[in-house]
Scaffold this active site. Sequence first.
Site: not given
Ligand code: ZN
Length: 485
Positions: A37, A41, A66, A68, A71, A442
């Site tokens: 996440c 999240c 994996r 999420c 989120c 400058d």
């Molecule tokens: Zn999440």
Amino acid sequence: MGNLPLDWRVCSRARLSRDPRFDGKFFIGALNSGVYCRSICPAPTCKEKNVCYFPSAAAAAEAGFRPCLRCRPECSPGTPAWLGTSNTVTRALRLIGESGLEDGGVEVLAGRLGIGARHLRRLFLKHLGASPSAVAHTRRLHFAKKLIDETTLSMAHVAQASGFGCVRRFNAAIRNTYHRTPTQIRRLARQIATLPENEYVFKLRVRPPYQWKSMLDFLAMRATPGVEAVEHGSYRHSIFLNNLQGYFEVSLGQDPDTLNVRILFADPRSLFLIIERIRRMFDVNADWEPIANRLRTDPALRSQLCAKPGLRLPGCWDGFELATRAILGQQVTVKGATSLAGRLVRSFGVPSSARNGLTHLFPRPEVLADAKLISIGLPASRAEAIQCLARAVCRGEINFDGVTDQDAFLRRLAELPGIGQWTTQYVAMRALGEPDAFPAGDIGLLRASGMNSPRALEARAEKWRPWRAYAALYLWNSGHGRSKA
Ligand SMILES: [Zn+2]
């Protein structure tokens, strides 16, 4: 996780408070669900003993987590340049952003950076916790997920646009990562409003604070008539890429900390590159905290940092266009440069098919290389400078894309007639996105800082490294000074 650039206690506090300023600076792996996440999240927070922290999404993916689905890690702002400790990693990430690892893999990437492949892998593991190919794969996957969620492109087009080559590989990768088919994922996504053909809308997250109005004002002041337009709070630019025309539009989103991007372009395979360039132009990856901590040490800057937190470095859509514009801006006011740019575009630019006040595409280097530039009222010396720049670009001696050795690039640029220190630093700042670039000569910077010579200003700016470009923006913004370009 020993390589996490942040203290785990900082991560823990950021996670428990869902602090958006840390979005994309680290990722959280939930041990029970196997999902990773963002710090923001909305899902219920786990106990500390059930989470672990990763310095990048790719590292979480490599550890078997994996992404999420709530989120959506693919929507977090990019890895910030506070990796600054390793310039090589920052440059490598930029190259992966531009072309993935399609052309030749890690060996070629390392070669372009002038180091060995093993060393590059080691640097990536140290700073990102994942190998270059894992980082490239995660980016591809994240972009595919964004296209599935945010567009109505066919899955075959999504596979192509995200660099998977064939649909079978794409399907397998998505299924493997999300445990769902691409079609199932699209069904989960919120209903997408149907857009006209070839039109896409994306949301880009930024880490707060982000001074959108200052960004827009800066670009508006310097907008080249016909090629760029700023109105009703949005910025537009015409696009010419792979012989196709189009345009993009950026505005502040309704969701907090989001930029809305609308792209009209006929070839979805270019979307990744277009978005990557827009991200850079609007300095989406920047991380405010270390910049502010450094610049706050200067009493004169401190009050401005408080008044306008989150100023970003305005980049550009195209390096050649920006450099040409910088030359036009030498020794004239911003207004004067804008009117010269307008004449240049009307005389030598290609009429654009885009709508919304974008009448032209910026002139191509091939055209400016042989154009009669003094006909637009340009002094002979500056006409020659633009011509020489255009010719160097045509000959491939100057290439604004994929710059890996910045010093060598700026040296080559400075060898061209009419391009001095101010122009090279300005180009480094806005075309290469170099956070430490600083045009000390400058007039506006000198005036705003109250210093009486470039050398005195350089000496004072030593304390602002490696964020001198942001200091320059604060000085220009202070109202006492205006940049020339
Ligand atoms: Zn999440």
